[in-house]
Design a protein around this motif. Structure first.
Motif, mmCIF file in Angstrom:
data_model
loop_
_atom_site.group_PDB
_atom_site.id
_atom_site.type_symbol
_atom_site.label_atom_id
_atom_site.label_comp_id
_atom_site.label_asym_id
_atom_site.label_seq_id
_atom_site.Cartn_x
_atom_site.Cartn_y
_atom_site.Cartn_z
ATOM 1 N N UNK A 110 0.849 -1.169 0.096
ATOM 2 C CA UNK A 110 0.070 0.023 0.002
ATOM 3 C C UNK A 110 0.807 1.367 -0.155
ATOM 4 N N UNK A 111 1.922 1.200 0.777
ATOM 5 C CA UNK A 111 2.739 2.429 1.002
ATOM 6 C C UNK A 111 4.041 2.675 -0.107
ATOM 7 N N UNK A 112 4.361 1.520 -0.643
ATOM 8 C CA UNK A 112 5.319 1.343 -1.626
ATOM 9 C C UNK A 112 4.905 1.043 -3.082
ATOM 10 N N UNK A 113 4.004 0.273 -3.316
ATOM 11 C CA UNK A 113 3.646 0.116 -4.752
ATOM 12 C C UNK A 113 4.589 -1.307 -5.177
ATOM 13 N N UNK A 114 5.267 -1.823 -4.377
ATOM 14 C CA UNK A 114 5.904 -3.149 -4.938
ATOM 15 C C UNK A 114 4.946 -4.296 -5.148
ATOM 16 N N UNK A 162 27.403 -1.677 25.183
ATOM 17 C CA UNK A 162 26.241 -0.953 24.217
ATOM 18 C C UNK A 162 26.842 0.454 24.182
ATOM 19 N N UNK A 163 26.452 0.893 23.098
ATOM 20 C CA UNK A 163 26.671 2.554 22.622
ATOM 21 C C UNK A 163 25.752 3.347 23.499
ATOM 22 N N UNK A 164 24.662 3.147 23.706
ATOM 23 C CA UNK A 164 23.546 3.630 24.631
ATOM 24 C C UNK A 164 22.124 3.847 23.913
ATOM 25 N N UNK A 165 22.171 5.000 23.120
ATOM 26 C CA UNK A 165 21.011 5.165 22.111
ATOM 27 C C UNK A 165 21.418 5.338 20.595
ATOM 28 N N UNK A 166 20.850 4.225 19.815
ATOM 29 C CA UNK A 166 21.066 4.173 18.482
ATOM 30 C C UNK A 166 19.967 4.889 17.495
ATOM 31 N N UNK A 167 20.268 5.827 16.718
ATOM 32 C CA UNK A 167 19.405 6.448 15.820
ATOM 33 C C UNK A 167 19.399 5.625 14.570
ATOM 34 N N UNK A 168 18.129 5.325 14.040
ATOM 35 C CA UNK A 168 18.094 4.640 12.785
ATOM 36 C C UNK A 168 17.095 5.433 11.911
ATOM 37 N N UNK A 169 17.792 5.621 10.621
ATOM 38 C CA UNK A 169 17.256 6.323 9.694
ATOM 39 C C UNK A 169 17.203 5.614 8.323
ATOM 40 N N UNK A 170 15.887 5.108 7.819
ATOM 41 C CA UNK A 170 15.926 4.511 6.678
ATOM 42 C C UNK A 170 14.963 4.662 5.586
ATOM 43 N N UNK A 171 15.267 4.035 4.326
ATOM 44 C CA UNK A 171 14.296 4.784 3.154
ATOM 45 C C UNK A 171 13.035 4.111 3.033
ATOM 46 N N UNK A 172 12.248 4.577 2.136
ATOM 47 C CA UNK A 172 11.032 4.044 1.619
ATOM 48 C C UNK A 172 11.107 2.912 0.830
ATOM 49 N N UNK A 173 12.272 2.403 0.339
ATOM 50 C CA UNK A 173 12.039 1.434 -0.636
ATOM 51 C C UNK A 173 12.146 0.080 -0.101
ATOM 52 N N UNK A 174 12.412 -0.009 1.187
ATOM 53 C CA UNK A 174 12.393 -1.505 1.961
ATOM 54 C C UNK A 174 12.137 -1.073 3.354
ATOM 55 N N UNK A 346 7.769 4.237 -6.648
ATOM 56 C CA UNK A 346 7.118 4.712 -5.170
ATOM 57 C C UNK A 346 6.585 6.038 -5.330
ATOM 58 N N UNK A 347 7.292 6.880 -6.116
ATOM 59 C CA UNK A 347 6.950 8.654 -5.990
ATOM 60 C C UNK A 347 7.111 8.919 -7.343
ATOM 61 N N UNK A 348 6.340 10.434 -7.331
ATOM 62 C CA UNK A 348 6.596 11.074 -8.506
ATOM 63 C C UNK A 348 7.890 11.492 -8.954
ATOM 64 N N UNK A 349 8.584 11.763 -7.882
ATOM 65 C CA UNK A 349 9.902 12.133 -7.800
ATOM 66 C C UNK A 349 10.821 10.966 -8.695
ATOM 67 N N UNK A 350 10.732 9.947 -8.051
ATOM 68 C CA UNK A 350 11.375 8.453 -8.852
ATOM 69 C C UNK A 350 10.796 8.414 -10.326
ATOM 70 N N UNK A 351 9.828 8.634 -10.547
ATOM 71 C CA UNK A 351 9.147 8.244 -11.758
ATOM 72 C C UNK A 351 9.786 9.326 -12.822
ATOM 73 N N UNK A 352 9.945 10.619 -12.461
ATOM 74 C CA UNK A 352 10.467 11.745 -13.072
ATOM 75 C C UNK A 352 12.053 11.443 -13.449
#
Length: 536
Positions: A110-114, A162-174, A346-352
């Motif tokens: 629904x979110x990615x169109x795959x 352990x490091x302590x607090x881990x930040x995770x920024x991941x993309x829309x494709x997976x 997935x996005x109009x930007x990627x289509x363009x």
């Protein structure tokens, strides 16, 4: 406008506007995991239809700080648990992923169109990663003895904290495999996690977060924020002790610079322009089948997918003909079942971007032998799987990452030519070599500048080997996910050296120097002997 050589297979199933298993009550239950006090919401568009997806609460910088504070308050107790107790809810989480696979796949599509099949490959990666660390984390994290500078007097051991607090920024494709797959080892290592949900696919991450809660993971140890990276990204970096990022090289450079100013660690998988080499002795049918999978999985929106193919000149014409025919046969469409092979962008930007790369190449003399155009009759963001030939360095598609269903095929005169052209890039993420002579292919792989090289496979063999590290060289990233590296990146290495008794001080300089020199001469002599034996 580029006219296709032949239209791919027809749309097989008319998709429902909303997946049947994703109702309003379920979405509402997911949204409670977003830390948000701003009152603002944002909606992405469903790729299959162009209709708005559910509105998601947006986090402010203050929300990021509040979420980080809750995570830090929970981290010490989480890290103090025995490893077996930390693994228990994560194993249960992986079991729930498999149990709830149909609804999870609905959300991801629904979110990615795959396509359903590509979503399934992604989903199965989560229990695979979990099982790997459940089996191996005790060994990876085990405290181990090492030889001390003064054996018999000093006992030296190395541990991982352990490091302590881990930040995770991941993309829309997976949004499952890349986002949650990075969270799992961080939690195993004893960290708390602060995840930024991608703006296009936040529900996929939130669905996983909801399953983790059902599995018994403490609520505060994994926090989720949502919003534009430009708004909450700096605040997230200010709060965490390590950043795991997957995305574009350009954004990765900016985030790495910000992390560098704080002197915190980063692990990043970035872009790629991945090559495939088809040697003169390759099984052509197998290479064509592998190329179709490697180039057009997830509509080409995959960092490790193939965008350049170098074929020995003696097989070039035959390969192009067979590959074009196979590409034209791909079933393209939108369906929440397994009736199609490739879904939407997935996005109009990627289509363009995809359209611009193809049109630029054709305008400058490239030929389209399969695909080549958008398919608005199937949905707003569909683009045919496309094969180009006669691509030159003057064309954008030659060296720039397309991140869409577009691949260029080139003839090469021999292995040396193929290796040189494969390495002619700033990227170094993944590569593929096809040959019946596996030993020669392995020797070639050692000369390819890429974090992983697959022999007689496009990319699945390496990414599926979760015991092995996965990542890029050059502009394709730093650090590795999977294997021991994927867990230990979230730890600080600590050395503890214990003396049985204190050395006298001040030492006698002359005696100290003589004794130390004698011990080091013995070590160097042993090293010389071992080196001679290893080179025989």
């Amino acid at each position: 406008m580029v006219e296709p050589a032949e239209t791919p297979g027809p749309r097989v199933v008319e998709p429902a506007e909303t997946p049947s298993r994703v109702d309003a009550a379920y979405v509402e239950a997911l949204l409670r995991w977003v830390t948000s006090s701003s009152g603002e919401t944002a909606s992405a568009l469903a790729p299959f239809t162009g209709d708005p997806l559910p509105a998601v609460p947006q986090s402010s910088a203050a929300d990021v700080r509040a979420a980080a504070a809750r995570a830090r308050s929970a981290q010490a107790a989480w890290a103090a648990l025995p490893l077996a107790e930390r693994l228990r809810p994560l194993i249960r989480f992986a079991e729930l992923v498999l149990k709830e696979k149909d609804r999870l796949l609905d959300v991801v599509q629904w979110e990615t169109g795959k396509s359903r099949v590509h979503g399934s490959i992604e989903l199965l990666g989560l229990p695979a990663v979990t099982a790997h660390y459940a089996h191996n984390a005790a060994d990876y994290l085990a405290e181990r003895p090492v030889l001390s500078g003064t054996p018999g007097l000093v006992r030296t051991r190395v541990a991982h904290r352990p490091k302590g607090l881990v930040g995770v920024i991941a993309p829309w494709n997976y949004p499952l495999f890349l986002a949650v797959g990075d969270v799992i080892p961080a939690l195993v290592a004893g960290n708390a996690v602060l995840s930024k949900a991608d703006s296009q696919a936040p529900l996929s991450l939130l669905a996983a977060r909801e399953l983790a809660a059902r599995a018994g993971l403490p609520d505060d140890v994994w926090q989720v924020v949502a919003g534009r990276g430009s708004v909450i990204g700096p605040a997230l970096i200010d709060e965490v002790d390590h950043l795991a990022f997957t995305g574009s090289t350009a954004t990765g450079r900016e985030l790495a610079a910000a992390c560098g100013r704080r002197l915190i660690g980063t692990s990043m998988e970035l872009g790629g322009k991945n090559p495939m080499i088809v040697r003169a002795d390759a099984d052509l049918d197998a290479a064509v089948t592998g190329a179709v999978q490697a180039c057009f999985s997830n509509a080409g929106q995959i960092c490790i997918g193939i965008e350049r193919i170098y074929v020995h000149e003696s097989r070039y014409a035959a390969f192009v003909d067979a590959f074009a025919l196979a590409t034209k046969g791909i079933r393209l469409g939108a369906a929440y079942d397994f009736s199609v092979e490739m879904g939407s962008l997935t996005s109009a930007e990627q289509l363009e971007v995809t359209r611009r790369h193809v049109d630029d190449a054709v305008a400058k003399g490239a030929k389209v032998v399969a695909g080549g155009r958008a398919r608005p009759d199937l949905g707003p963001l569909f683009f045919e799987p496309t094969v180009l030939v006669d691509v030159t360095p003057a064309m954008t598609a030659y060296a720039d990452e397309t991140f869409g269903p577009v691949v260029a095929v080139y003839p090469v005169v021999d292995d040396e030519d193929a290796i040189a052209r494969a390495n002619d890039t700033d990227y170094g993420l993944s590569a593929s070599i096809w040959s019946r002579d596996v030993e020669t292919a392995r020797l070639m792989a050692a000369r390819i500048r890429a974090g992983s090289v697959n022999v007689n496979d496009g990319y699945v063999a390496a990414i599926g080997s979760v015991s092995a590290p996965m990542g890029g060289m050059g502009a394709s990233g730093v650090g590795r996910r999977h294997g021991p590296d994927g867990l230990l990146r979230y730890t600080e290495t600590q050395t503890v050296a214990t003396q049985k008794r204190a050395l006298p001080y001040p030492v006698k300089p002359k005696g100290f120097l003589a004794a130390g020199a004698a011990a080091l001469r013995a070590q160097l002599a042993a090293a010389r002997l071992r080196n001679r034996r290893s080179t025989r």
